[in-house]
Design a protein around this motif. Structure first.
Motif, short mmCIF file in Angstrom:
data_model
loop_
_atom_site.label_atom_id
_atom_site.label_comp_id
_atom_site.label_asym_id
_atom_site.label_seq_id
_atom_site.Cartn_x
_atom_site.Cartn_y
_atom_site.Cartn_z
N TRP A 75 0.86 -1.19 0.00
CA TRP A 75 0.00 0.00 0.00
C TRP A 75 0.90 1.24 0.00
CZ3 TRP A 75 -4.70 -0.64 -1.41
CH2 TRP A 75 -5.47 -1.74 -0.98
N ASP A 76 0.76 2.06 -1.05
CA ASP A 76 1.55 3.30 -1.09
C ASP A 76 0.69 4.53 -0.89
OD1 ASP A 76 0.19 3.35 -3.48
OD2 ASP A 76 1.97 3.23 -4.75
N SER A 77 -0.62 4.34 -0.78
CA SER A 77 -1.53 5.46 -0.51
C SER A 77 -2.84 4.92 0.06
CB SER A 77 -1.82 6.26 -1.79
OG SER A 77 -2.53 5.47 -2.73
N ASP A 126 -9.86 12.36 -0.81
CA ASP A 126 -8.44 12.66 -1.08
C ASP A 126 -7.57 11.46 -0.76
OD1 ASP A 126 -9.08 15.19 -1.89
OD2 ASP A 126 -8.48 16.17 -0.01
N LYS A 127 -6.51 11.30 -1.56
CA LYS A 127 -5.54 10.24 -1.30
C LYS A 127 -4.40 10.78 -0.44
CE LYS A 127 -6.06 7.16 -5.30
NZ LYS A 127 -6.23 5.92 -4.51
N VAL A 128 -3.98 9.97 0.51
CA VAL A 128 -2.85 10.31 1.37
C VAL A 128 -1.72 9.34 1.06
CG1 VAL A 128 -2.02 10.48 3.74
CG2 VAL A 128 -4.34 11.22 3.19
N ARG A 129 -0.57 9.86 0.68
CA ARG A 129 0.57 9.00 0.36
C ARG A 129 1.14 8.41 1.64
NH1 ARG A 129 5.99 8.78 -0.05
NH2 ARG A 129 6.28 10.81 0.95
N ILE A 130 1.44 7.10 1.58
CA ILE A 130 2.00 6.41 2.75
C ILE A 130 3.50 6.23 2.53
CG2 ILE A 130 1.91 4.34 4.17
CD1 ILE A 130 -0.94 3.90 3.19
N PRO A 131 4.33 6.86 3.33
CA PRO A 131 5.79 6.70 3.18
C PRO A 131 6.24 5.31 3.64
CG PRO A 131 5.30 8.00 5.13
CD PRO A 131 3.98 7.75 4.45
N SER A 133 7.98 4.51 6.08
CA SER A 133 7.88 4.37 7.53
C SER A 133 6.48 3.98 7.98
CB SER A 133 8.27 5.70 8.21
OG SER A 133 7.34 6.71 7.88
N GLY A 134 5.48 4.22 7.11
CA GLY A 134 4.10 3.91 7.44
C GLY A 134 3.44 4.94 8.33
N THR A 135 4.12 6.04 8.59
CA THR A 135 3.59 7.07 9.50
C THR A 135 3.42 8.40 8.78
OG1 THR A 135 4.66 6.02 11.39
CG2 THR A 135 3.95 8.29 11.67
N VAL A 136 2.24 8.99 8.96
CA VAL A 136 1.92 10.29 8.36
C VAL A 136 1.52 11.24 9.48
CG1 VAL A 136 0.27 11.51 6.87
CG2 VAL A 136 1.19 9.29 6.17
N VAL A 153 -0.59 6.21 12.08
CA VAL A 153 0.26 5.04 11.84
C VAL A 153 -0.53 4.03 11.02
CG1 VAL A 153 1.55 3.16 12.89
CG2 VAL A 153 1.52 5.42 13.98
N PHE A 154 -0.04 3.70 9.82
CA PHE A 154 -0.69 2.71 8.96
C PHE A 154 -0.06 1.34 9.20
CE2 PHE A 154 -1.53 6.68 6.70
CZ PHE A 154 -2.86 6.53 6.33
N GLU A 155 -0.88 0.39 9.64
CA GLU A 155 -0.42 -0.98 9.82
C GLU A 155 -0.65 -1.74 8.52
OE1 GLU A 155 -2.57 -2.43 13.21
OE2 GLU A 155 -1.12 -1.60 14.62
N ILE A 156 0.45 -2.08 7.84
CA ILE A 156 0.36 -2.73 6.53
C ILE A 156 0.66 -4.22 6.68
CG2 ILE A 156 1.26 -2.76 4.16
CD1 ILE A 156 2.05 0.17 4.55
#
Length: 591
Positions: A75-77, A126-131, A133-136, A153-156
């Protein structure tokens, strides 16, 4: 225009009222009438169906994303599907850099003032880009311009690699074999456990002569030590090898603040300390108060020293080169488990038991004490139609080792909780590792199903007794063991944790013995049709009770127990049959 006796017109009174209303809100508006509100209520993303956990005190949001589709490497966004913030506030991506996200509010406010953020505001869609690190980081800005910094924090999940069909079939076969063997190993007779907080002897003595019983599995009774592989723990070794006549003996052991004398089984080499929960809660720290050995023997433990007896401590005796090892284990019954000691609840009704709670409130009383003899009571849990009480919901009768509605949600606001379990803080301190649990119950389901279950947990949080109402994003509740029964009668053996069902001492009641499954629960356990593992709260103000399963239960101490008895298994979702009634006479833990 109408004039009042003091000469003031209605127009001037209205003007004065509006003025007072406006200036009465000066804490939330600056001199130009702009709002300072910047409350983050909820956010959700299309790629995360399980939703986002919002921890307001930490300014942190944890988003569990779905499985990665075949078309993507990762997942990149993520697309915002729901955004609920203060009406006049705006949300922006942070473009400034910093070293560390603060843990206290003062530092957060200070950092928010220093950081820059994107001019464009974020909206649903809106799309949010996920770096990587998984943290925005997001900035929530009030209408008056006050910024508030938030961490997302995105848990992938790891991307699943497709296996060949042959491997899949092999894996399925292995799983079936494993499940089958666990089932066969769960067979056990009701009698024979000497190491019980309430011994098996006392349990079976309640069984009337000529009573009917059934034992799950191949129908054969166990050898009498009560061990079962269905419990998940390795069975304790009994003395199958003859003990030398000159082997040293443990004659007496006294431990704990309550100075409890141990029950010693010389043949099996097992020692049980039946402790008092109220006096010696932490079984991991019990002091030996007295020790008596056979002549000339020495022991690997000493009087005056404290030891962890929760798991079963190996104590070795030696005399003239001959050794003998005993396993010493401590346990207790959870307080009030005989359901005979009732106290008044907050509404003046004698429907509470110390250490337990239920879903009764000022409008509902679906759980009651029922006196069956002069000094004996049972719990009566009846499912009712609460709509007639103005609440607009179905209500299950229940008795819980938990805290019901500790946040004090008002009766009329209860309907805002689509999962009633989010109103409950499940679990209380407990350090035992029992093998079995027994419930003496009867049930009239009227087509409904009852729930009887116990979960043993390890909680990383130690403050506030580890209560879930104070849980933060870093707190982890690990499920060590579970035992679960769900059925339309109290005679069903379908659930994998069932060991046996026998006639109880009280007429019309059944004793259901369940084996604790340590580690991952059975695949066909009713636990998988519950919200026990669900991280997402349906109401953001609810209590997060979810647990994480483990396949390494021996790596953790048990610190909490949760017990649930309910007349309607889906009562937390306000589903069930009106009139379904569950009676409970006693619960026993067997070690």
């Amino acid at each position: 225009m109408k004039m009042f006796k003091n000469g003031l017109s209605l127009k001037w009174l209205l003007a004065a009222f509006l003025c007072a209303a406006l200036f009465g809100c000066t804490a939330d508006y600056d001199t130009f009438g702009q709002s300072d509100y910047r409350v983050f209520n909820e956010i959700a993303f299309e790629e995360g169906e399980s939703g986002a956990m919002l921890y307001a005190d930490e300014h942190k949001i944890v988003v569990s994303l779905d499985e990665i589709p075949d078309s993507l490497e990762t997942w990149d966004s993520a697309t915002i599907s729901l955004l609920d913030i203060s009406s006049m506030a705006t949300l922006h991506l942070v473009d400034g850099k910093f070293k560390e996200f603060p843990s206290d509010s003062a530092a957060l406010d200070s950092l928010a003032q220093e950081l820059s953020y994107a001019k464009d505001r974020l909206h649903e869609g809106d799309k949010v880009r996920i770096p990587s690190s998984g943290t925005v980081y997001l900035m929530l800005v009030s209408e008056s311009g006050i910024p508030s910094l938030w961490q997302v924090v995105f848990e992938i999940p790891e991307k699943k690699v497709k296996s060949s069909s042959s491997k899949k079939e092999s894996g399925d076969a292995d799983a079936t074999s494993s499940s089958s063997s666990a089932k066969e190993g769960s067979s056990s007779s009701k009698t024979g456990d000497s190491s019980s907080g309430k011994s098996d002897a006392s349990s079976s003595s309640k069984e009337p002569a000529g009573s009917s019983s059934s034992v799950k599995g191949d129908g054969s009774a166990s050898s009498g030590d009560g061990n079962s592989s269905a419990g998940g723990d390795e069975p304790e070794s009994s003395s199958s090898v003859a003990v030398p006549a000159n082997a040293p003996k443990l004659l007496r052991l006294i431990a704990g603040a309550g100075e409890v004398e141990a029950e010693i089984d010389q043949d099996a080499g097992t020692v049980f300390l039946n402790m008092n929960y109220a006096i010696d809660l932490d079984l991991r720290d019990l002091e030996i108060k007295g020790l008596e050995l056979s002549d000339g023997a020495t022991a690997s433990v000493k009087v005056g020293e404290s030891y962890n007896f929760a798991r079963g401590l190996k104590v070795t005796l030696e005399n003239d080169g001959v050794e003998r090892t005993y396993t010493v284990k401590a346990g207790y019954q959870y307080p009030g488990s005989d359901f005979n000691e009732w106290i008044k609840d907050d509404f003046g009704n004698k429907n509470d038991i110390a250490g337990w709670d239920n879903g009764n409130n000022s409008a509902i009383s679906s759980t009651k004490t029922l006196t069956v003899n002069e000094n004996e009571q049972v719990v009566k849990m009846e499912s009712i139609d609460a709509k007639i009480l103005g609440i607009g919901k179905f209500a299950s009768g229940n008795m819980l080792v938990a805290y019901f509605n500790p946040k004090g949600v008002g009766t009329l606001n209860l309907t805002k909780y689509d999962d009633g379990n989010e109103l409950i803080d499940f679990g209380r301190p407990f350090y035992g590792r029992p093998k079995y649990v027994e419930f003496d119950v009867k049930y009239e389901g009227k087509g409904d199903s009852c729930d009887l279950y116990v979960i043993l947990e390890h909680r990383s949080r130690t403050s506030n007794e580890g209560k879930n109402q104070y849980r933060t994003s870093s707190d982890v509740n690990t499920m060590i063991a579970s035992a679960w029964y769900r059925a339309t009668t109290v005679e069903s053996e379908d659930d994998p944790d069932v060991v046996s069902i026998t006639d109880a001492g009280r007429s019309g009641y059944k004793t259901i013995r369940l084996a604790f499954k340590y580690g991952e629960p059975h695949d066909n356990s009713p636990i998988h049709n519950s919200s026990v593992f669900t991280k997402k709260l349906l109401n953001s103000a609810g209590i997060d009770n979810h647990v994480v399963p483990t396949d390494s239960p021996d790596d953790f101490d048990v610190t909490h127990i949760r017990v649930v008895m309910a007349s309607s298994a889906l009562g937390n979702l306000y589903k069930g049959s009106v009139g379904a009634t569950l009676w409970a006479d006693e619960m026993r833990l067997i070690y």
